[in-house]
Design a protein around this motif. Structure first.
Motif: not given
Length: 277
Positions: A124-141, A145-150
């Motif tokens: 789902i193209d949403d930062c909040r959704s991405a961070v709920t998935i283990p390893g969902g954030s593309p950023n190494s840190c 910033c997740v960077g999905l532009g929510t």
């Protein structure tokens, strides 16, 4: 005659009952009438109508009611600024107080180059959704910033756009400091700072320096060089992250000069001081 009598009697009874109920409703409307303070409508008329929610209330109607009924501060409308605050203060018969304009600021310099993406996110193209998935954030840190532009999607003023570097960019000419983007950011990357704040640490990582270097070349490593160089002791280190006290900062820019990671952002006023020094 019998038929007419049969028809007239119920009609008369219905008419009498209707009259009684009408009188009762009229009395009830007077007894239970909710009197609305006319100041609410005056304040609502003074507000810009952005309905951004930056004041903490559900739209301009909610804020107008909050000022009158809840005692909310008269200078909570960041869109209207000091002019609207003064008008509301006049309506309420109080002092407006000092209104410090704020703007949104991204506490991250982890671009695609500085902090390489560890995975290709397909969800789902949403930062909040991405961070709920283990390893969902593309950023190494994990602090970056997740960077999905929510934030860009919720800004009703069009003040935030995604850059080619993978980070959102705030247009200071459009940002009104409503805080909507701050509220939706799942990693607290965005924060509101005074418009006069021209020396800010663009990092939110509390990792040790060696760990930060492994994931981002632009992250604060807590080296304390900035704190030692500051002539006004405006910088402290909080859990390996530099924090600048804006009330003490004189915008000399010395901290940014010595920062090895170059994670301290400076504005135009700092450049003027540096050139004149």
């Amino acid at each position: 005659m019998d038929i007419m009598h049969v028809m007239i009697t119920p009609l008369t009874l219905m008419g009498v009952m209707g009259l009684i109920f009408g009188v009762l409703l009229a009395i009830a409307s007077i007894v239970f009438r909710v009197h609305q303070d006319n100041r609410i409508s005056l304040i609502r008329a003074a507000l810009p109508g952005a309905n951004c929610g930056g004041c903490g209330y559900p739209g301009c109607d909610g804020y107008a009611s909050g000022v009158v009924n809840d005692g909310a501060s008269v200078n909570k409308c960041s869109v209207g600024g000091s002019a609207v605050a003064q008008r509301i203060a006049e309506i309420m018969g109080v002092e407006a107080g000092e209104h410090v304009p704020v703007r949104s600021f991204l506490r991250c310099k982890g671009t695609c180059e500085a902090s390489p993406r560890q995975l290709v996110y397909d969800g789902i193209d949403d930062c909040r959704s991405a961070v709920t998935i283990p390893g969902g954030s593309p950023n190494s840190c994990p602090f970056g910033c997740v960077g999905l532009g929510t934030c860009t999607k919720v800004c009703v003023f069009g003040a935030i756009t995604m850059g080619d570097d993978g980070l959102p960019h705030v247009d200071l000419n459009k940002c009104v400091g409503c805080g909507t983007c701050v509220a939706v950011c799942p990693k607290a990357m965005l924060t509101l700072v005074p418009v006069t704040a021209d020396v800010i640490v663009a990092c939110n990582s509390h990792w040790k320096g060696t760990m930060v270097k492994d994931v981002c070349s632009a992250g604060c490593i807590g080296c304390t060089l900035c704190a030692k160089k500051c002539p006004k002791q405006a910088i402290t280190i909080d859990h390996d992250l530099a924090v600048i006290d804006q009330s003490k900062c004189i915008k000399c820019g010395l901290c940014a000069k010595v920062c090895p990671a170059k994670c301290i952002k400076v504005g135009e006023s700092v450049k003027v001081i540096e050139k004149s020094a």
